[in-house]
Scaffold this active site. Sequence first.
Site, PDB file in Angstrom:
ATOM      1  CB  THR A 380      -0.870  -0.004   1.282  1.00  0.00           C
ATOM      2  OG1 THR A 380      -1.666  -1.183   1.307  1.00  0.00           O
ATOM      3  CG2 THR A 380      -1.760   1.212   1.382  1.00  0.00           C
ATOM      4  CB  ILE A 381       1.475   4.260  -1.725  1.00  0.00           C
ATOM      5  CG1 ILE A 381       0.232   4.601  -2.587  1.00  0.00           C
ATOM      6  CG2 ILE A 381       2.433   3.364  -2.478  1.00  0.00           C
ATOM      7  CD1 ILE A 381      -0.370   5.957  -2.387  1.00  0.00           C
TER       8      ILE A 381
END
Length: 567
Positions: A380-381
Amino acid sequence: MTKLALAPLLLALVAAMTSAQTTTPHALPVPGRSIVTTTLGIVAASQPLAAKAGAEILDRGGNAIDAAIAANAVLGLVEPHMNGVGGDLFAIVYEAKTGKLHGLNASGWAPTGLTPQLLAERGLTRMPNNGIFSVTVPGAVAGWEALRSRFGTKPYSELLSSAIWYAENGFPVSEVIASEWAEQERKLSSTPEAKATFFIGDHAPKFGEVFRNPNLAATLKRIADKGADGFYRGPTADAIVALSKTAGGTMTLEDLSQFTVEWQEPIKTTYRGWTVYELPPQGQGIAALMMLNIMERYPLGEWGFHDPRSMHVMIEAKKLAYADMMKYVGDPKFTTVPVSQMLSREHASARAAKLDLAKAACDVMPAQIAELEGAHGGDTIYLTVIDADGNIVSFIQSVYSAFGSGLVPPKGGFALHNRGALFSIEPGQPNTLAPRKRPLHTIIPAFMEREGTRIGFGIMGGWTQSQAHAQFVSNIVDYGMTIQQALEAGRFVKNSFRGCDVNIEALVPESTRNALKSLGHEVRVVELRTDTFGRGQAVMSLPNGVHFGASEPRHDGAAIPQGAKKN
């Protein structure tokens, strides 16, 4: 809880810890990076090229929403194992001119034909972690469209220009990302399209090696030309459906073209005078708020930073809050989620009564969620932006596992996420798979404020996120840390849902770790600066108009300020 009521509990804790406990508060962390300060805008993202792309949009007169889209588009190229147009998106937007918060849920639903019965017919007894049956509709591009149409000021041709340029001309792969990319060579080798898209020759790109993705550039150009219709209709949609059919899936063109996002009212709690916001279910953010409600009943600030009593309370609060989350949270269109009851002070009191200050609890998880164990995710960012006017975007985007499902649509240049892996196929549960249903979601943006000071923050990392959010808030509120210190401070994480196992970062003092062991915690010490503990960013505004940005050193990220305004 009053000091009088706490007294017998504290005596029990002291007896349990004996000589392993230290009574001297541990020093606050010395940050490895300086906090960024300006009266203008800041973009904090997990890769510098993305943060720079967002800052350039601010330089050209765009606002925080414009900058967040531009940064996210670049992140989908430079950090493709973590995010991209094949994944989902959530955001919290603070609108400075109205003082209002707006929540956006741009997570995708299951294809119409994907049912537990179908999976049973295929011989599957649980949701697969990879492959076509783990794929739900990607929500990210619809999220861009919703954000831009409601708050944005720039056309897609400008917002996506940096991502398109880097995709066509190439960029040197950064250090941490290259290492994580290489770990996925076997997964990427499983299909010709994934290998052709994400390899350079016969290998994943190495640190400093220039990578290009012309197919992604073409996909982004279609979005720049036609907006969301350039993704959910036309060649890109056709490629997704063609891949699904070839792989035996059920995705239809209507599943894509009829998909819609949801604007939501953020849920909230107060923690020692601060108001903390998360998005409502079907996300896990409610667990962070429940943790804080339990933690508030104990004097963490008096005990001190990294005091074993404080860490014990937070670890036990995590177990209690996550147990409730996993039992009750699902897509509210398909199940009733008792949000107000879960966030009530009465509920916090009842749950806190089960917290034993003298002993770690090893089994607080309802048995019916066992099939979710092991589906931790973490790819995830998180990015956050503040602009010169004080607008803030807290923004998170993901393909769930590394490179998602491992499937790449023909000439698409992106991986389809595997968010459907988080469904249950056990009948009658809040998170049971159903057509057009959204799964329980791990990715969560957050926001907190008090007396005109506002912080947009988030820490990626699968089930790490709610427990990391609660620790970040405690670092700010209980110990008076800056946002940079709060991100860098040593953390714990318990990603399993049963047992007394807990990961403790080596930044946490040995005396504290030993004291936790004496309480029954099965401590696993993890070396410094790994992705085990998630990685985050934060921005903050003060009432006097000064803005701050932070990006922690567990990743390649940076907080980049807007340049000086030109007359």
